[in-house]
Motif scaffolding. Structure first.
Motif, PDB file in Angstrom:
ATOM      1  N   VAL A   1       0.861  -1.189   0.000  1.00 27.68           N
ATOM      2  CA  VAL A   1       0.000   0.000   0.000  1.00 27.68           C
ATOM      3  C   VAL A   1       0.894   1.234   0.000  1.00 27.68           C
ATOM      4  CG1 VAL A   1      -1.895  -1.134   1.236  1.00 27.68           C
ATOM      5  CG2 VAL A   1      -0.198   0.157   2.513  1.00 27.68           C
ATOM      6  N   SER A   2       0.343   2.325  -0.503  1.00 29.67           N
ATOM      7  CA  SER A   2       1.083   3.588  -0.458  1.00 29.67           C
ATOM      8  C   SER A   2       0.992   4.155   0.959  1.00 29.67           C
ATOM      9  CB  SER A   2       0.495   4.582  -1.451  1.00 29.67           C
ATOM     10  OG  SER A   2      -0.798   4.992  -1.023  1.00 29.67           O
ATOM     11  N   ALA A   3       1.917   5.029   1.287  1.00 27.99           N
ATOM     12  CA  ALA A   3       1.901   5.653   2.610  1.00 27.99           C
ATOM     13  C   ALA A   3       0.622   6.450   2.831  1.00 27.99           C
ATOM     14  CB  ALA A   3       3.132   6.543   2.783  1.00 27.99           C
ATOM     15  N   SER A   4       0.152   7.136   1.794  1.00 22.64           N
ATOM     16  CA  SER A   4      -1.079   7.922   1.953  1.00 22.64           C
ATOM     17  C   SER A   4      -2.286   7.003   2.171  1.00 22.64           C
ATOM     18  CB  SER A   4      -1.300   8.858   0.765  1.00 22.64           C
ATOM     19  OG  SER A   4      -1.386   8.129  -0.432  1.00 22.64           O
TER      20      SER A   4
ATOM     21  N   LYS B   1      -2.234   5.784   5.775  1.00 23.60           N
ATOM     22  CA  LYS B   1      -2.738   6.800   6.707  1.00 23.60           C
ATOM     23  C   LYS B   1      -4.260   6.862   6.686  1.00 23.60           C
ATOM     24  CE  LYS B   1       0.731  10.019   5.669  1.00 23.60           C
ATOM     25  NZ  LYS B   1       1.073  11.400   5.382  1.00 23.60           N
ATOM     26  N   GLN B   2      -4.821   6.851   5.476  1.00 24.64           N
ATOM     27  CA  GLN B   2      -6.266   6.999   5.336  1.00 24.64           C
ATOM     28  C   GLN B   2      -7.022   5.763   5.791  1.00 24.64           C
ATOM     29  OE1 GLN B   2      -6.830   7.995   1.234  1.00 24.64           O
ATOM     30  NE2 GLN B   2      -5.926  10.030   1.447  1.00 24.64           N
ATOM     31  N   ARG B   3      -6.400   4.601   5.691  1.00 25.82           N
ATOM     32  CA  ARG B   3      -7.098   3.333   5.987  1.00 25.82           C
ATOM     33  C   ARG B   3      -6.360   2.521   7.037  1.00 25.82           C
ATOM     34  NH1 ARG B   3      -7.766   2.130  -0.338  1.00 25.82           N
ATOM     35  NH2 ARG B   3      -8.993   3.969  -0.801  1.00 25.82           N
ATOM     36  N   LEU B   4      -5.977   3.175   8.111  1.00 27.09           N
ATOM     37  CA  LEU B   4      -5.185   2.512   9.140  1.00 27.09           C
ATOM     38  C   LEU B   4      -5.876   1.280   9.716  1.00 27.09           C
ATOM     39  CD1 LEU B   4      -2.641   2.389  10.838  1.00 27.09           C
ATOM     40  CD2 LEU B   4      -3.731   3.954  12.459  1.00 27.09           C
ATOM     41  N   ALA B   5      -7.158   1.375  10.014  1.00 25.81           N
ATOM     42  CA  ALA B   5      -7.875   0.233  10.594  1.00 25.81           C
ATOM     43  C   ALA B   5      -7.841  -0.970   9.657  1.00 25.81           C
ATOM     44  CB  ALA B   5      -9.314   0.626  10.920  1.00 25.81           C
TER      45      ALA B   5
ATOM     46  N   THR C   1       3.426  -4.238   3.202  1.00 20.40           N
ATOM     47  CA  THR C   1       4.539  -3.331   2.935  1.00 20.40           C
ATOM     48  C   THR C   1       3.983  -1.965   2.550  1.00 20.40           C
ATOM     49  OG1 THR C   1       5.926  -5.144   2.177  1.00 20.40           O
ATOM     50  CG2 THR C   1       6.578  -2.926   1.504  1.00 20.40           C
ATOM     51  N   ILE C   2       4.526  -0.927   3.186  1.00 21.55           N
ATOM     52  CA  ILE C   2       4.118   0.445   2.890  1.00 21.55           C
ATOM     53  C   ILE C   2       5.189   1.065   2.001  1.00 21.55           C
ATOM     54  CG2 ILE C   2       3.588   2.712   3.859  1.00 21.55           C
ATOM     55  CD1 ILE C   2       2.714   1.217   6.423  1.00 21.55           C
ATOM     56  N   ARG C   3       4.723   1.690   0.921  1.00 21.00           N
ATOM     57  CA  ARG C   3       5.640   2.324  -0.034  1.00 21.00           C
ATOM     58  C   ARG C   3       5.414   3.832  -0.049  1.00 21.00           C
ATOM     59  NH1 ARG C   3       5.127  -1.598  -5.320  1.00 21.00           N
ATOM     60  NH2 ARG C   3       6.459  -3.260  -4.529  1.00 21.00           N
ATOM     61  N   ARG C   4       6.516   4.547  -0.173  1.00 24.17           N
ATOM     62  CA  ARG C   4       6.455   5.997  -0.337  1.00 24.17           C
ATOM     63  C   ARG C   4       7.377   6.341  -1.505  1.00 24.17           C
ATOM     64  NH1 ARG C   4       8.724   8.810   4.476  1.00 24.17           N
ATOM     65  NH2 ARG C   4       6.797   8.202   5.486  1.00 24.17           N
ATOM     66  N   GLN C   5       6.846   7.009  -2.493  1.00 24.17           N
ATOM     67  CA  GLN C   5       7.603   7.397  -3.688  1.00 24.17           C
ATOM     68  C   GLN C   5       8.315   6.180  -4.305  1.00 24.17           C
ATOM     69  OE1 GLN C   5      10.092  10.623  -2.390  1.00 24.17           O
ATOM     70  NE2 GLN C   5       8.377  12.042  -2.246  1.00 24.17           N
ATOM     71  N   ASN C   6       7.548   5.109  -4.457  1.00 20.48           N
ATOM     72  CA  ASN C   6       8.012   3.864  -5.071  1.00 20.48           C
ATOM     73  C   ASN C   6       9.160   3.186  -4.328  1.00 20.48           C
ATOM     74  OD1 ASN C   6       6.115   3.904  -7.163  1.00 20.48           O
ATOM     75  ND2 ASN C   6       7.369   5.361  -8.314  1.00 20.48           N
ATOM     76  N   ARG C   7       9.317   3.513  -3.035  1.00 22.23           N
ATOM     77  CA  ARG C   7      10.313   2.841  -2.193  1.00 22.23           C
ATOM     78  C   ARG C   7       9.605   2.160  -1.042  1.00 22.23           C
ATOM     79  NH1 ARG C   7      12.621   7.383  -0.049  1.00 22.23           N
ATOM     80  NH2 ARG C   7      13.080   6.074   1.742  1.00 22.23           N
ATOM     81  N   GLU C   8      10.049   0.972  -0.691  1.00 23.29           N
ATOM     82  CA  GLU C   8       9.494   0.294   0.474  1.00 23.29           C
ATOM     83  C   GLU C   8      10.074   0.951   1.720  1.00 23.29           C
ATOM     84  OE1 GLU C   8      10.327  -3.861  -0.064  1.00 23.29           O
ATOM     85  OE2 GLU C   8       8.987  -3.984  -1.788  1.00 23.29           O
ATOM     86  N   VAL C   9       9.182   1.451   2.595  1.00 25.94           N
ATOM     87  CA  VAL C   9       9.639   2.203   3.766  1.00 25.94           C
ATOM     88  C   VAL C   9       9.285   1.539   5.096  1.00 25.94           C
ATOM     89  CG1 VAL C   9       9.706   4.423   2.571  1.00 25.94           C
ATOM     90  CG2 VAL C   9       7.602   3.707   3.738  1.00 25.94           C
ATOM     91  N   ALA C  10       8.337   0.608   5.081  1.00 26.55           N
ATOM     92  CA  ALA C  10       7.942  -0.041   6.326  1.00 26.55           C
ATOM     93  C   ALA C  10       7.167  -1.315   6.015  1.00 26.55           C
ATOM     94  CB  ALA C  10       7.073   0.885   7.168  1.00 26.55           C
TER      95      ALA C  10
END
Length: 81
Positions: free
Chosen positions: A4-7, A10-14, A26-35
């Motif tokens: 999922v994207s980072a945004s 955030k919007q769908r945390l539950a 896996t959370i991605r931000r700007q096409n990078r895996e960040v978490a």
């Protein structure tokens, strides 16, 4: 594994938390895996495995050192040097 994207995270945390109970996300931000979000059970399994692997490594090193004549006394003498 889901991505999922980072945004979206955030919007769908539950929903993210619910999904992580079934599989890592896996959370991605700007096409990078960040978490990666995992269930507590997956996290415990991973950390327990790492500790057990490290202990086996230490045991192997200890046996090899002892086979070469290294002991705690010899090591202490070397360190006190």
């Amino acid at each position: 594994m889901r991505y999922v994207s980072a945004s979206d995270a955030k919007q769908r945390l539950a929903a993210l938390i619910d999904t992580a109970q079934r599989e890592p996300v896996t959370i991605r931000r700007q096409n990078r895996e960040v978490a990666v979000v995992l269930s507590p059970e997956d996290y415990k399994r991973l950390t327990r495995t790492n500790v057990e692997e490290f202990q086996r490594f230490c045991d192997r090193v200890s046996r090899a050192a002892m086979a070469q004549g290294m002991s705690e006394e010899v090591l202490s003498d070397l360190l006190d040097g």
